[in-house]
Scaffold this active site. Structure first.
Site, short mmCIF file in Angstrom:
data_model
loop_
_atom_site.label_atom_id
_atom_site.label_comp_id
_atom_site.label_asym_id
_atom_site.label_seq_id
_atom_site.Cartn_x
_atom_site.Cartn_y
_atom_site.Cartn_z
N LYS A 71 -10.43 -2.22 0.55
CA LYS A 71 -11.31 -1.18 -0.02
C LYS A 71 -10.53 -0.32 -1.01
O LYS A 71 -10.97 -0.08 -2.12
CB LYS A 71 -11.85 -0.28 1.08
CG LYS A 71 -12.84 -0.89 2.02
CD LYS A 71 -13.34 0.14 3.01
CE LYS A 71 -12.18 0.74 3.76
NZ LYS A 71 -11.47 -0.22 4.62
N THR A 73 -7.72 -1.04 -2.51
CA THR A 73 -7.32 -1.91 -3.62
C THR A 73 -8.48 -2.11 -4.59
O THR A 73 -8.32 -2.01 -5.80
CB THR A 73 -6.85 -3.26 -3.05
OG1 THR A 73 -5.76 -3.04 -2.15
CG2 THR A 73 -6.42 -4.21 -4.15
N ARG A 94 -8.45 8.76 -0.11
CA ARG A 94 -7.81 9.53 0.93
C ARG A 94 -6.30 9.35 0.85
O ARG A 94 -5.80 8.32 0.36
CB ARG A 94 -8.29 9.07 2.31
CG ARG A 94 -9.69 9.54 2.68
CD ARG A 94 -10.18 8.76 3.87
NE ARG A 94 -10.15 7.34 3.55
CZ ARG A 94 -9.91 6.39 4.43
NH1 ARG A 94 -9.67 6.67 5.68
NH2 ARG A 94 -9.89 5.13 4.03
N LYS A 105 -0.35 -1.06 9.79
CA LYS A 105 -1.11 -1.33 8.58
C LYS A 105 -0.32 -1.12 7.30
O LYS A 105 -0.63 -1.68 6.26
CB LYS A 105 -2.35 -0.43 8.57
CG LYS A 105 -3.41 -0.97 7.68
CD LYS A 105 -4.78 -0.53 8.08
CE LYS A 105 -5.70 -1.00 7.01
NZ LYS A 105 -5.62 -0.15 5.82
N ALA A 273 -11.43 6.62 9.79
CA ALA A 273 -12.88 6.47 9.99
C ALA A 273 -13.22 5.97 11.38
O ALA A 273 -14.40 5.94 11.74
CB ALA A 273 -13.44 5.51 8.95
N PHE A 301 -12.30 1.90 7.01
CA PHE A 301 -12.70 0.77 7.85
C PHE A 301 -14.03 0.16 7.41
O PHE A 301 -14.33 0.14 6.21
CB PHE A 301 -12.72 1.18 9.33
CG PHE A 301 -11.34 1.50 9.86
CD1 PHE A 301 -11.08 2.67 10.56
CD2 PHE A 301 -10.29 0.62 9.64
CE1 PHE A 301 -9.81 2.97 11.03
CE2 PHE A 301 -9.01 0.91 10.11
CZ PHE A 301 -8.78 2.09 10.80
N PHE A 381 -8.16 -13.61 -2.31
CA PHE A 381 -6.79 -13.81 -1.81
C PHE A 381 -6.28 -15.16 -2.31
O PHE A 381 -7.06 -16.08 -2.54
CB PHE A 381 -6.75 -13.77 -0.29
CG PHE A 381 -6.70 -12.38 0.28
CD1 PHE A 381 -7.78 -11.52 0.14
CD2 PHE A 381 -5.58 -11.93 0.96
CE1 PHE A 381 -7.73 -10.23 0.67
CE2 PHE A 381 -5.53 -10.65 1.49
CZ PHE A 381 -6.61 -9.80 1.34
N TRP A 409 -6.38 -7.43 -7.19
CA TRP A 409 -5.04 -7.41 -6.58
C TRP A 409 -4.07 -8.19 -7.46
O TRP A 409 -2.97 -7.75 -7.75
CB TRP A 409 -5.10 -8.02 -5.19
CG TRP A 409 -3.80 -8.07 -4.45
CD1 TRP A 409 -3.21 -7.07 -3.74
CD2 TRP A 409 -2.91 -9.19 -4.37
NE1 TRP A 409 -2.00 -7.49 -3.22
CE2 TRP A 409 -1.80 -8.79 -3.59
CE3 TRP A 409 -2.95 -10.50 -4.89
CZ2 TRP A 409 -0.74 -9.65 -3.31
CZ3 TRP A 409 -1.89 -11.36 -4.60
CH2 TRP A 409 -0.80 -10.93 -3.83
N1 LIG Z 1 -6.58 -9.66 -2.73
C1 LIG Z 1 -5.51 -9.37 -1.97
N2 LIG Z 1 -4.51 -10.26 -1.80
C2 LIG Z 1 -3.44 -9.96 -1.04
N3 LIG Z 1 -3.27 -8.78 -0.38
C3 LIG Z 1 -4.24 -7.87 -0.53
C4 LIG Z 1 -5.39 -8.09 -1.32
N4 LIG Z 1 -6.19 -6.96 -1.27
C5 LIG Z 1 -5.53 -6.10 -0.48
N5 LIG Z 1 -4.38 -6.62 -0.05
C6 LIG Z 1 -3.41 -5.99 0.84
O1 LIG Z 1 -4.08 -5.79 2.08
C7 LIG Z 1 -3.72 -4.52 2.65
C8 LIG Z 1 -4.97 -3.68 2.84
O2 LIG Z 1 -5.49 -3.33 1.57
P1 LIG Z 1 -6.23 -1.92 1.41
O3 LIG Z 1 -6.75 -1.84 0.03
O4 LIG Z 1 -5.37 -0.84 1.93
O5 LIG Z 1 -7.45 -2.14 2.42
P2 LIG Z 1 -8.37 -1.04 3.12
O6 LIG Z 1 -8.40 0.14 2.23
O7 LIG Z 1 -9.68 -1.72 3.24
O8 LIG Z 1 -7.73 -0.77 4.44
C9 LIG Z 1 -2.72 -3.89 1.68
O9 LIG Z 1 -1.40 -4.21 2.12
C10 LIG Z 1 -2.97 -4.61 0.37
O10 LIG Z 1 -1.82 -4.67 -0.46
O1 LIG Z 2 -9.73 4.94 8.14
C1 LIG Z 2 -9.29 3.86 7.72
O2 LIG Z 2 -9.11 3.64 6.39
P1 LIG Z 2 -8.75 2.22 5.77
O3 LIG Z 2 -9.87 1.29 6.16
O4 LIG Z 2 -8.72 2.44 4.26
O5 LIG Z 2 -7.44 1.80 6.34
MG LIG Z 3 -7.85 2.09 2.54
#
Ligand SMILES: Nc1ncnc2c1ncn2[C@@H]1O[C@H](COP(=O)(O)OP(=O)(O)O)[C@@H](O)[C@H]1O
Ligand SMILES: O=COP(=O)(O)O
Ligand SMILES: [Mg+2]
Length: 556
Positions: A71, A73, A94, A105, A273, A301, A381, A409
């Site tokens: 999300k 990203t 956030r 994470k 969340a 989440f 991915f 990404w």
């Molecule tokens: N398309 C992708 N390919 C590889 N890794 C990714 C990709 N999108 C996100 N990630 C990795 O996955 C993890 C979660 O991404 P993030 O954007 O923080 O997700 P969320 O905000 O939904 O928790 C991070 O380490 C990010 O670098």
């Molecule tokens: O509260 C959780 O946030 P992410 O899903 O961005 O980790």
């Molecule tokens: Mg996030």
């Protein structure tokens, strides 16, 4: 592919003054924290508050794997894509918590070529807001115990203390502690608890407060305990408001940094969340809407948690009206929801994909209940296959749901153009019919049942005696009109993290409830959700280091 931190550390950032100037923010409206971070002054809001709002786009996701599905990203990549398209866009995120950063994470600055920078600063101390929130929270705890020690004039019942201490770290041994051990002068012995800072009501208040006056009003309403007559005792009665507000003076101001492609990013507040309301601050979001034509924000989440709370709590209380919702899916999370173990998610598995895609289906249905146009995106991915893309695209199109592939990404803004164009088309041709899921006047139990049935797909909610008693007391105190913030596992639509996909024939078990009177919502604790996470067997902390030149490694 380089690691997130390698990409971030190679980035050539623009001075934040230049990034701000692109949005008409003058140097006088910035409080610089070095060359690449700044806070926005209160005076800036006064200058822009009467402008028309830009469009508001929420990014949410299906139920995630423990790594998260992109999300943040996607939000960053969309901000960059809109920038490439010549749109005046800004993102609102956030701030990461140290808990997951050193735990499972990792950071929350996005990933690959869709990150906000400086990512190390953001993932660690940033501008000190979390430390300020922790200090204000624990000052209130200290004043509470000191009041008891100094004679307990308010008649606080030490068995009915609601306020907990906090620390921004995953530290399970602090969940249940005993304080006051030692001599008579060491305080009254009692059971106490720590929550992680992002679950503190101070965090929620900071994220929902409009200004300093509103912040102080909310701080004063915090219910810290009940007295022997069962009446609420507030932070106001402990004369704690002024000192807490003084600690939060700077934390209340939104922070400005930039994406790798120099799109402006307002980063402010950081509630999770699953155990809190999961949205960045109202101040940052409202300011962003005055500075840009398109604002892309995110809620934590899956859509059963962050999006539901964004739509039913943040937008309701702040008068925000979302214009579109982007629902992020990944092949890996769909397979995870189809029963594939997290260490086998890279292998193609059409059967698991077909089994797990019901989770995506449920979230599409859920978001449509709020009247906001939905665009599904597949966060691509490296391990994904064309066959998997085709299957998911067809699944969405067969249901009349807009779909676009996202490659932000791997490619940054360029990889988000297709999605950004789909969103622009939606913004121009599908007016939002946003509405909340339940009315204020519905009873708290009915609100919980509505969320359980409509969003989680449960047969309903059950209430343990403690929860029923707490909800009745909350309504008797006059807080029945508040929205509900469900504390629930992020892995399942149910309150059982092992029930993946689209579970049915289950009940949401509410074990307890309390009112965050300052934040303005009622928290319902379900299943075994905890407000102080623990560290995993191999914490991310094991791989983080800093060299003699101050260069950090191992953050991701
Ligand atoms: N398309 C992708 N390919 C590889 N890794 C990714 C990709 N999108 C996100 N990630 C990795 O996955 C993890 C979660 O991404 P993030 O954007 O923080 O997700 P969320 O905000 O939904 O928790 C991070 O380490 C990010 O670098
Ligand atoms: O509260 C959780 O946030 P992410 O899903 O961005 O980790
Ligand atoms: Mg996030």
């Amino acid at each position: 592919m380089k690691s997130d931190i390698e990409i971030a550390q190679e980035a050539v950032m623009r001075p934040i003054k230049e990034v701000a100037a692109a949005y008409g923010i003058g140097e006088d409206d910035l409080e610089l924290y070095g060359k690449y971070k700044a806070k926005l002054t209160d005076e800036l809001w006064e200058q822009v508050k009467d402008r028309p709002d830009g469009k508001l786009v929420l990014v949410t996701a299906i139920n995630p794997t423990p790594a998260g599905e992109g999300k943040t990203t996607t939000t960053v990549g969309l901000g960059e894509a809109f920038g490439k398209m010549g749109k005046k866009a800004i993102i609102a995120l956030r701030e990461p918590s140290l808990g997951p950063c050193f735990g499972v994470k990792g950071g929350a600055a996005g990933g690959g070529y869709a990150q906000v920078v400086p990512m190390e600063d953001l993932n660690l101390h940033f501008t000190g807001d979390f430390h300020a929130i922790t200090s204000a929270n624990n000052l209130l705890a200290a004043l509470l115990d000191n009041h008891i020690q100094q004679g307990n004039a308010l008649g606080i019942d030490p068995r009915q203390i609601q306020w907990k201490r906090c620390v921004d770290m995953n530290d399970r041994v602090l969940r249940n502690i005993v304080v006051g051990l030692g001599a008579k002068g060491d305080g009254m012995v009692r059971e106490d608890h720590f929550v992680i800072t992002v679950a503190s009501e101070i965090m929620a208040i900071l994220c929902l407060a409009d200004n300093m006056e509103d912040l102080k009003n909310r701080l004063g309403k915090i219910i810290v305990a009940y007295n022997f007559a069962g009446e609420p005792v507030t932070a106001e009665q402990l004369h704690a408001v002024g000192s807490m507000a003084a600690l939060l003076k700077d934390a209340l101001k939104p922070n400005l940094i930039q994406t790798l492609e120099h799109t402006g990013a307002l980063v402010h507040g950081g509630p999770f969340a699953n155990i809190a309301h999961g949205c960045n601050s109202v101040r940052a979001t409202k300011t962003a809407l005055k500075l840009a034509d398109v604002v892309v924000t995110e809620a934590g989440f899956g859509a059963d948690l962050g999006a539901e709370k964004f739509l039913d709590i943040k937008c309701r209380k702040a008068g925000l009206k979302p214009d579109a919702v982007v629902l992020v899916a990944t092949v890996r999370a769909l397979k995870y929801n189809g029963g594939v173990p997290k260490d086998q998610l890279s292998a193609e598995n059409p059967e698991a994909l077909e089994k797990g895609i019901v989770n995506l289906e449920k979230h599409i249905e859920n978001l449509q209940k709020f009247g906001v146009p939905v665009v599904v995106t597949l966060n691509s991915f490296i391990s994904d296959t064309e066959a998997e893309y085709a299957y998911i695209r067809k699944f969405c199109e067969d249901r009349g749901c807009e779909f676009a592939l996202s490659e932000v990404w791997a490619k940054g803004g360029e990889g988000g153009i297709a999605l950004a164009e789909k969103i622009m088309d939606t913004l121009e041709n599908k007016p939002t019919q946003y509405h909340v899921l339940y009315p204020d006047e519905m009873s708290l139990k009915d609100k919980i049942n509505t969320i359980a049935r409509e969003i989680y797909g449960a047969d309903g909610a059950s209430f343990a005696p403690a929860a029923a008693k707490a909800l009745k007391r909350i309504e008797d105190m006059g807080f029945g009109n508040l929205p509900v913030c469900m504390a629930k596992t992020q892995y399942s639509l149910s309150d059982d993290q092992t029930k993946l996909g689209r579970p049915s024939g289950f009940t949401i078990n509410v074990r307890d409830a309390y009112v965050s009177a300052g934040a303005g919502f009622v928290v319902a604790l379900t299943g075994s959700i905890m407000t102080m996470p623990g560290l995993p067997k191999k914490p991310a902390a094991d791989s983080i280091d800093v060299d003699g030149n101050g260069k950090i490694t191992g953050l991701f």
